[in-house]
Structure formats: C-alpha cells, structure tokens
Design an enzyme around this catalytic site. Structure first.
Site, mmCIF file in Angstrom:
data_model
loop_
_atom_site.group_PDB
_atom_site.id
_atom_site.type_symbol
_atom_site.label_atom_id
_atom_site.label_comp_id
_atom_site.label_asym_id
_atom_site.label_seq_id
_atom_site.Cartn_x
_atom_site.Cartn_y
_atom_site.Cartn_z
ATOM 1 C CD GLU A 60 -2.936 -1.209 2.323
ATOM 2 O OE1 GLU A 60 -2.594 -0.724 3.407
ATOM 3 O OE2 GLU A 60 -4.047 -1.726 2.128
ATOM 4 C CG ASP A 86 -7.651 -5.386 5.026
ATOM 5 O OD1 ASP A 86 -7.168 -5.660 6.129
ATOM 6 O OD2 ASP A 86 -7.688 -4.220 4.574
ATOM 7 C CD GLU A 113 -9.800 -1.407 8.343
ATOM 8 O OE1 GLU A 113 -8.896 -2.012 8.943
ATOM 9 O OE2 GLU A 113 -9.656 -0.939 7.197
#
Lengths: 701, 701
Positions: free
Chosen positions: A293, A367, A395
C-alpha cells in the site's frame, strides 16, 4: 482520613464520577456482594509474601493487595520476605526451573490454608497473581482455585496503528493513548493503567506506532520518548516494539537510498540498533510493513522481502531483538485475485529468513473482513515462524457503534485445519509453533484502544481486547468461557443477566455477518466509511479497492469463482482443505460466495434459492439487532445505569446501520437478480438512490 | 447507602480516581476548608426556591444545590415555588423587565438573611447562580456577595474546529468531544459537563464544527445528530451554531453551482433554513469561512462576500438566525503584504450587509501570532457589526506543552485604541457594539477543548477557556483578577501559592514571546509544527506561508517595513494609531519588527543594539522557563499531587522547546547579523544544522 473525606465530598459534591464510566475495564475489584463467598477466601488473607525483589514480582504483590482490598474489603499486609506460615498468599520463584511451568507459566496451589503461586520467572508470578484475582473476582469456589497454566504463544502482542499526530488509523475510541508531544517529560498516569490491563490478560509485547511508520521513531528525540513509556511498562512484564519505516536510512540518515544490500544502509541499521539498545536494553524489536500500500521496502531496489527482513534481523540479533515482517502485500492487478497475492510473494521465501525473523500474516487472505477463510499462507511456511495478525479494532465490524464479540471469529480461524501435516494441523498449532517447532511464536492483535474514557468506545468492545489476550495465552479456551469471565468481571454477576448477555455476545458476530456480508460476500463496504455499505462501488484508486471486484454480481448470479475455472485461489490450499470448499453443492454456506459464482435461482441446502437466502439473511440479521436491543433494555437495573444506557444507545445506532446495510444490499443486488423480495419480508420503503445518497453524505470530508 | 459504599470501595479498591485528574475544571466544589468561612454562609442555607418552571431556571437551582452541598457539606432543600422567607436563596424573574439587568444580567442582593438572585430571563438567573457559587467557592466575605452584572457582549461564543472524523484542526487535547458516529442514539454524558462549564462563565453560543466545513452538517442525517447535542445544551442557556460549506447547494443539493445570485441556490438555502429550524427551533445560525485558504465562496462566481453573506442572512432572517462571516482572507501574492488583505477585501463592503450579518475578524492582521497589533479592520467598519475572533487553543503559543496565560493577550487587543471616533475608541468598544451601536455583538474564541480527561491537555490551559468566557462577559475585568479567581477555584487557596502562580501566569505570555518571537517578529514557526522554530523556511505552497516573507532578515537588518516606504500597511490605521508605530525610534519595542526593517546595529531605547537586544530576549526568555519550573516545583504539597506533577512535567517540555527556539533563532539570524552572541550569554552548544535536523524530524509524517 482527610484524604478520604475529600474523596467522599468529591463524589457527592459534584455531578461527576457517581456512575461507572468504564475506565476500570474488567479490573473492577468491587466488594463481592455475597458475604459467604467472601468468607471462603478469608483463611488466606493474613499476608501477601514474596522474597523476590524485582519490580515485576513487586507489581504482582501490590496488585494482589489492591485487588483483594477491593474484593474482600480487607487490608492485607505486604511482606517482602518469604513466608510458609499458614493463612497467607506467597509468591515464590522456583529455585530450579520447572519444565511444566515454561517461561511465563504459573501454578497456584492451596495447602494448609496457604496459597502458593509458583513460577520460573517474575512474569509467571504476575500472571499467577492476576489469575488468582480473576478467580476470586468471579467468585470461584475454593476447590477450583488450584491451577497450572502456561501460555501457548510466546509473544502476546498488541499492534497500535497510532500516528505521531495523535490520530489512530482505524481507531474508533478517540485519540492515541501516547502523547508524543508531552513525552518524555510528562508521563500520563494512564500508561500504567494500560500496562496493568494488558498484564492482567497476559499480553507481554506492544508495538506503539502505526505500521505505516513515521521515520521519527528512529530518531534519538523519539527514542527517548519511547523509553519513558517502556519504563512504565517494564514492571508489568511488557516489552516495547516499534514499527519502522524501511526508508529511514534515506529519510532520517540522509543516505542515498535504503537498499538492504548497500553496506552503508546495513551499517546505518547496525548503528541504529546499537543506539536503541543503549537507550532501552529491553527493547523488543521491529515490526515492518514493506512494499505494501505504498510503503517503501526492499523491492524498491529489486531485493526480496527476505533481503529486507534479514538486514534488520542481523542488526538486532546481537541484542536478541526480533523482526516481525508483515505478509500483507498485494499488487493492483484488475485481472488478478488479491486473495493469492501474499501467498505468491512469500511462499517461495520459506526457509530464507534468519532465525530471528517472524512473518506476520493476517487471519484471512483479504483484509479483516467479517468472515474470511484462513489465509493459505498458514499451510505453506513450515520453515518460517508465522505470526497471527488479528484485528481487534472493528474496522470492518461496525466501528464502535456495533456490538460484535470477536472471540468466535478468532477461534474460527485458529481452529481451521490447514492439513499441512495431515488432519489436525490447525492454524493454532502453526502459529503457536508446536506443529513446525518454530523458535518464536507470536499472536498479534491490532488494538482497539484510544483515549476515550472507556478505552474502546463501545463498552462491549472491551471484551474483544480481553478475549484477544486470553486466546493469545491459551487458544484452547472457549469463546463462551472467556465471555462468561469478562461479563462477570465487567458488567454483572446476576445469573440471568450473565446468561442473556453471553448469548447475545456469542451470536453477535453471526448477526453482523448476516446484515452486512452473508453467505461469503466480502469487501462491499463503503470506501472510506468501512462501517457502511457500498456494493455499487465500481471505481477507486485501485481495482481491488472496489466492491464489484469482489462480489461479481451479474445477471447470472453472485460470488467470486476461485475454483479451477476461476482464479484458482483455492489451489493454494492443501487438497483436504480444498475439498471442503470446492464443490458448490457441498461448500458450507458461510464460504459459498468466497469461492463460487452461484446462480440467483440455485437452490441451497436451506431449501431456498440463493436470492431468497440472501434476502433472508439480510432481513433476519437486521431483525436480530432489534432483538438484542430489547434484550438489553430488559437488563436495566442489573448493572451500572450509565453503562446500561450507553450500550443501549449504541444498539440503537447499530439498528439504524443494520437497516442501512439491508436496504442497500437487497436493493442493489436486486438489480441483477431481478427477483422479488421473498415473503414474509417487506421490501425496503426507501429507494436505492436514497440509500446511495446517505452513503454519499458520509463521504464528504 | 449501598451506593455510597460501592463508591467508597471503588475509590480505595482500585488504583484509579484517588488523585485529581482535572476533569472537574474550575467547578470543584470541594468542602471549604475553613469552618469560619463556611459558617458565614450558613444563614441562607435552609432552602433554594424558584417559582419559574423553565429548564434553565431549574438548572440554576440544581447547580446551586449541588455546588453548596460540596462547598458547605450541607444538603439544601429545593423548593419549586417562590419564597420570601428568611434563611434561603431565591431565584426570581422580574415581573417587568429591569433595564439595568439587560437580557442576561443578574443582581444578587442580601436582605434579612435571604439571598435573592433577580434577572429578566432564566439565563440571567443561571449566571447569577454561578456567580454566587463562584463567590462562595473563592471564600468571598458576605459583605461582598451583593453584585449586579450584565454581559457587555451578546453572543459569547466558542468556535470548535472539530472535524467529522473526530480530529480537531489545531487541537492539542485529544479527539473531538462530539462523537458523530454514535449520535443521535448515544448521548455522551460529557456533553452536559461541557455545557455546564460554559454556562458557569457565561458562554451562550457554540459553533460545533470546523470552519473548513463539511457539507455533511447540512444533511438531515447530521442535523438530527446536532439536535441531540443542542437538546443537552438548552437547559444551560446555550445555542448551537454550525459552520457551513458555501458549496453545499452543489455538493449536497446537487445543484449545478452555488452562485449566491442564482435563484435555485437561494431557494435551496431558504428550504434548508426551514428544515433546520423545523428540527431545532432554537438554532443560532451559520459561521462561514469563504474564499479563504481554498474554501469555496461567492467569489468563485464573481460575487462579493456581501452577496454570499446576504443570501444566507435572508434565508435565516425569518427564524431570527444570524450569519457570522469570517474576514480571514488573503491572496497568495509574493509582492503583497498579507497584513492588508482582509482590510482591502472588506473595508469597501461596509454598510452593504443585511442586519443579521456579523463579520468576524481575528484579533490581529495575520494569524493568531504570540503578539500582533490589532487588526486595522476594527477601525474601519462602523456600519457592520464586527465580531472578535480570539484563539484559545494555543496553535502558535506552544500547543499543550507550554504554560501561557492568554488573558493579557486578549486584553492587549481589546484595550487597543482604534481612534475611529477619537481617542478612547477601543477595540472592546467596537466589538461590544457600544461605539457604533451595532445591533449584534459577538466575541468568539477558537476552543481549546478535547477528549483529554482534563479537557485542555495542559491543565493550566483551562485558565484560557475560563478567561475567555469571563472577558466575553466583561472585558473590563483585569487579567489578574480573572487568574486569581481561577487559581482559587482550580488549584489552591493557599495565599502564598496563589501569589506565586498568579505572577507566573501574568508573565507567561511575555516569556513565550521572548523565547519565540521577540521585538515584533512573527510567523517564523515550523511549517506544520507550529510549536517549533523554522525561521529558515524559504519555500512553501504559498509565499506567505514561509518565514522569510515575514522576518525579512538581510545583511542590513531585520523586520518588515510596513511604513510609507514599505508595504504601507500602517496606512490602514487611523492617523493617531499610526503615530505610535510609524517612527522607528518611538515605536514600542513589542511592535518594532512588525513595522520596521531595523539595522542590526541600531541602538534601541534599552541601550542595546537590535542584535544584542534580540539575543537578550531569546536568552532571558528561555531562562525564565527554568525559573517557572523551579517556582512550580516549590509548590509541591500546596495542591493535588497529580496536577502538580503533570504541570511540572510540561514545564520540563517547555524548557526543552524554549532552548530549541533560542538556539534556532540566534544561530539563524546570526548568519545575517554576523555579530557575536553578547556577554554574558553562552553561545549555543549545538549547531544550526543540528537544530534544523531536529525540526526536520518533527516534519516526517
């Protein structure tokens, strides 16, 4: 007396502090209400004795004293010499190491009304002390006090994704606990309370800063700040680690690059390690996110992950420091399958890492989704210690407005069978090192703590911090046993209430999956607002950040074909593992759309078509939130009023969000299925355009 | 009893809460230690009576009851009917409005051992109740209890620069207090504590969100969240305002643009105002940052600030809402002088705004520097209500590591003479409306609150929130009288300690100026790290964000020539104001380099050359921090130990930062002056390169 009087007037003389604000977590130590229960512990309350003089043993003794003072309402004498007299509690280090106690294990025995906590190390004594307190706090009968327990994983670790400016990446409980600007001169008393909470559940390692790491942390200026925190943690048996920016030699050291094969770069890290250990002799090591990333890494110079990790490992080795190298890497490839990325980059590197390197793998291949199959890497690296990376912070599980107990998610992954050495080769046995005799074992959790008074935003999310620690200590514990402990320590010991809350917690994760991503759907959340839906997301900075990349809805059906005619990500698993998922008719429904593109009309083993089953999940999932609300409302009076009201309010928010997800997803997918919402469900009263508008609002800066 | 017992064990049974964490601010209400002092108030403690049934009056009565319970250790009966019996306190609304009490003023009288608080409105009663409590809390003799007080400014307002994601622009005390994701279902009890603290100092208006505003706040979704907060504030007499994004009609309403002369745009705002007031009938109005630092505004469509403000004002007028339009605008012009920008854009618009528009002007012409001359706009807009915008948060005054009491800064500006209607036309008289008979008067402060337990990060920064509120109520109060109250309410009533702390606070701002920007230097702080030095900053996204733009150091001298041969920014002031600053020899030293480029060797009225004086300020300023540290250390035992330790730690950080500023600035400017550090000062032991490196570290992400 003046002091107590002051405190007393403080309480009655102000609006504040008269309710429970959740700050004390599970370490409440309120007086046990039942006098008979208290009485059974009286026989060993004359003294707390320890001969060891190290800070960790002292902490253990003081924690016992403080805890028992609260629980039993009795002040117990501390005695810093050994005692074998009856009537007390003694903390005793073994004179010769006892193999059955390992490095950090403990045994609690009762003999002649003396309670003895033995361990090979001070840390073991500390964990034994907290275990004894936990037993008393949960009103355990005397006969069940004796226990021997040894942690199954060596490094039980929190990863903080905390930034230098006080923000937290994926933090939903306020600002960072670490106040970098004030450090090292000002040391927030909260650091100690944090260390204490961790020690009470066996956590012994903390990475303070975000994996998207600032090079600041390698400067002397910041290392001195880090040391101030490390000094607070040390008496609680906790070591500090830092995330490092791989480009630090260039950014901070002003070298021309950060190539791991460049001698000047290698020397820079050698010197830096020496500087760090000069400041903090107990420093733990580095956590690294590289070539992921946008972060810098060895591939920037044509080198491998192993080249990068080994360079750092060599620098840390003289000090027994370790390198934890993350396997969370994926390339932006619209034709590829992100599912396979980490495997493809790391599998071939097995056996090429130095012994003090651990590769840290997220539980699933994508993820931290509400449900993922286990990462295929867990079955593919027998020669490299693999660390588990769980995400405690929610998240993708509703931030701090959703009640989602994560132990079932953690357990589901740990109990999965990789078949790497035949049946029974569970992920748990891989990461605890027992399967491949790894020299280092690590279980890491991305922390959900922040500066909110109750630490985690949602009071019920404290259970996820707690459960992570308990499972890192012993992955054989059941999620319900952990929840039961936690409820009794944190909320209430009313038997009916405990039962209700326990049931709610145990099903909460399935409820969340049902109203967001049932049947194996994944990664269809809002871009930037991961707590809301956005299945229509078609364009992003990368194709594998869109939703359509994952759900693949079309006129025929739904789901990502990862079988032999698809991406063949399934082929990364061992044949026995493949078998359970490869046939659309036999694939367990929770994983169906992870591996198959299924026609809308396909009849599932529930007797319903895919479309009808999908709608059923969305509707029953969102209805279940309403049920939780009602059940919680019924618990009024069974716990602190402020805590009750706070959780009830959040369940209201969760209900709003669940309907948002439901309406978004059934209306969006209906465009492809062209089928009606099945009876008995009522179609959403709002349009897809209205829902899209709501999602759009949350994406304005 | 069970409850109290629980609380008691909570306190003694845990590590927590036994020290003062600063949460209670100045509203401590601990038992007055001196029994004689307590005794004098006994004659009116039989009851608290009020006939009015509105929520604000009820709040006033309950606050009195709670406060006196703590201060006097006595439970006082609440009585919701009028009483004229002796021995109590009665809250009485006037039957016919008394002009001497204004809208929100109060009078406290004592008669026949009855204390009467009278006011024309419930808000007046609330302020009277807090005034009485303050007097008792500070042990004021009975004879000094009677008082009549009326606020000089109508809207005493906090501006929160809080973002939707919980971050705060220029916030140094944790995350935002407003938890948007949980609202409206979960209402943090802290919102009430916040409202209470504000009401106690007379603040009656709050802008919840950042002036760099998200369009989210104009959505129904967010308005319902805002309403939940407004409902908590209402019983404390506080109205909610919102910052608006000028482009909301395009962003949220999907109109083709946001041109204020476009009928569809105007209609959008009319409809939006109607929606807002339907949800919150007491809504206050809008705060707007337009065409400033990249924010959208009417100039995007060739319209003026007045066009934009008047469109919004028209929409709000039917509901008596107001528009506060910020004058903080400046163009990126390397040849211009930012000092003049706001004046040049706004002066010509005077008289063109609708009556419910206020133009909000920062205290100085640049941007909240440690010292600025007053903005020339204050002397230039007789036909437009001007609001004062102070910054309470210490963006350029050391964040939350520096002890800087801001009342002297606020007072310095308020007491400045604009001469707009002859001598005595102070800034205070402009903004309180008395000079030009403005129909609306506003004093706004950019809040320094956050989720940190002690609200403000630095405990001493609580005094700046307090002082802002007190000065907004009455700008004639002296900064020392305010500090004296605050210390006694917050820290200690020990006479010697009060004196020491008061002296420290009073000189703290000059100390900060001396070690950062003495003699009129300004805007030489770090880019992105406003608490550190970066006088060498030469390049930025805009020329007027560099340091060299402002200090203009060269081989000849230092400072910005704003006289007739320079930018002539001085020419924006009235001739009498110009006179005080225009002659380099007569210009007061605090403003010297604001207006003059002064040769290094120029002899100042201190007898030293500019260079020597500059060095003297940097050295004595940083030495003074060490003195503060020592003085504070000597106060140990005179206040709560945790508070004492926390402030002492921060003074340590301030010392480190002061030396950083000193060394950075003397070494940097020495490159131009080519002169030695004068005796008796020792040159810095580190090099300029080393300091630059330190600053560089703090700028890594």
């Amino acid at each position: 007396m003046t002091r107590l009087f002051f405190l007393f007037t403080f309480l009655i003389g102000s609006f504040y502090a008269s309710a429970d604000d959740g700050y004390r977590l599970w370490l409440k130590y309120d007086l046990l209400k039942n006098a008979n229960v208290r009485a059974q512990y009286q026989p060993f309350t004359l003294y707390i004795a320890h001969a060891a003089t190290d800070p960790v043993t002292s902490t253990a003794a003081k924690e016992l004293q403080t805890g028992l003072q609260g629980l039993l309402g009795k002040s117990i004498r501390l005695q810093s010499t050994a005692s074998t007299a009856p009537g007390g509690i003694s903390l005793e280090l073994t004179t010769t190491p006892q193999p059955n106690l390992g490095t950090e294990g403990y045994s609690i025995t009762t003999q002649n009304t003396r309670v003895k906590i033995s361990a090979n190390t001070p840390s073991g004594l500390l964990y034994g002390a907290f275990a004894l307190l936990r037993k008393i706090q949960t009103a355990t009968p005397l006969s069940k006090i004796p226990e021997t327990s040894v942690p199954r994983v060596q490094l039980r670790m929190l990863n903080h994704w905390d930034n230098t400016n006080g923000s937290i990446e994926r933090g939903y409980a306020g600002a960072s606990l670490w106040k970098w600007y004030e450090l090292p001169e000002t040391v927030d008393p909260r650091y100690r309370d944090y260390a204490r909470a961790n020690a009470s559940i066996g956590i012994n390692a903390v990475v303070l800063n975000n994996v998207n790491a600032s090079a600041r942390f390698m400067s002397r200026e910041y290392l001195l700040k880090v040391k101030a925190i490390a000094d607070v943690f040390k008496p609680y048996g906790i070591k500090v680690y830092l995330s490092v920016n791989f480009a630090a030699p260039r950014i901070l050291g002003k070298l021309k690059n950060s190539d791991p094969l460049e001698p000047a770069v290698r020397q820079w890290w050698v010197d830096k390690a020496s500087e760090i250990y000069g400041i903090m002799p107990d420093f733990g090591g580095f956590l690294v996110k590289a070539n992921s990333e946008g972060e810098p890494g060895p591939q920037d110079f044509g080198r491998t992950h192993a080249d990068g990790a080994n360079m750092l490992a060599e620098a840390l080795a003289p000090f027994k420091g370790i390198v934890i190298w993350r396997a969370f890497v994926y390339k932006a490839d619209p034709k590829g399958d992100r599912f396979k990325a980490a495997y493809e980059e790391f599998k071939s590197l097995d056996g090429t890492f130095l012994p003090n390197v651990v590769v840290q793998v997220k539980n699933g291949p994508i993820d931290f989704q509400p449900r993922e199959p286990f990462s295929p890497l867990f079955g593919a690296m027998p020669k490299t210690p693999l660390a588990m990376e769980f995400q405690i912070t929610q998240e993708y599980l509703g931030f701090s407005t959703n009640l989602v107990y994560l132990a079932p998610l953690f357990k589901e992954c740990l109990d999965s069978d990789t078949y790497v050495k035949g049946a029974g080769s569970t992920v748990a046995k891989v990461i605890d090192g027992s399967l491949h005799q790894y020299p280092i074992s690590v279980m890491a959790g991305v922390a959900n703590t922040g500066s909110d008074r109750n630490w985690c935003g949602h009071l019920m999310s404290q259970s996820n911090w707690y459960a992570f620690g308990r499972l890192a200590w012993d992955h054989q514990l059941s999620s319900s046993a952990i929840a039961d402990e936690w409820i009794k320590m944190t909320l209430t010991q009313d038997a009916g209430a405990v039962k209700t809350i326990l049931a709610m917690m145990e099903r909460s994760r399935e409820v969340y999956v049902d109203f967001t991503t049932p049947l194996g759907l994944h990664h269809i959340m809002g871009q930037g607002i991961h707590f809301g839906p956005e299945p229509w997301l078609e364009r992003s900075a990368r194709p594998d950040w869109t939703s359509i990349y994952y759900h693949r809805a079309d006129s025929i059906g739904l789901g990502f074909d990862r079988g032999i005619n698809g991406s063949n990500a399934l082929g990364l698993y061992h044949p026995e593992a493949i078998k359970q998922w490869s046939q659309v008719d036999a694939c367990p429904l929770p994983y169906l759309l992870w591996f198959h593109h299924v026609p809308w009309g396909k009849k599932l083993n529930t007797g319903r078509s895919l479309w009808d089953e999908l709608c059923t999940r969305y509707y029953t999932g969102s209805t279940a939130v309403g049920t939780m609300q009602r059940e919680w409302a019924g618990l009024k009076g069974k716990m602190d009023a402020e805590i009750h009201a706070d959780v009830l309010g959040r369940l209201g928010a969760q209900q709003r969000e669940a309907l948002w997800w439901r309406d978004a997803c059934v209306l969006y997918f209906q465009q492809y299925s062209k089928m009606p919402i099945p009876a008995p469900f009522t179609p959403p009263s709002r349009t897809l355009e209205e829902i899209k508008e709501l999602v759009r609002i949350y994406q304005f800066r």
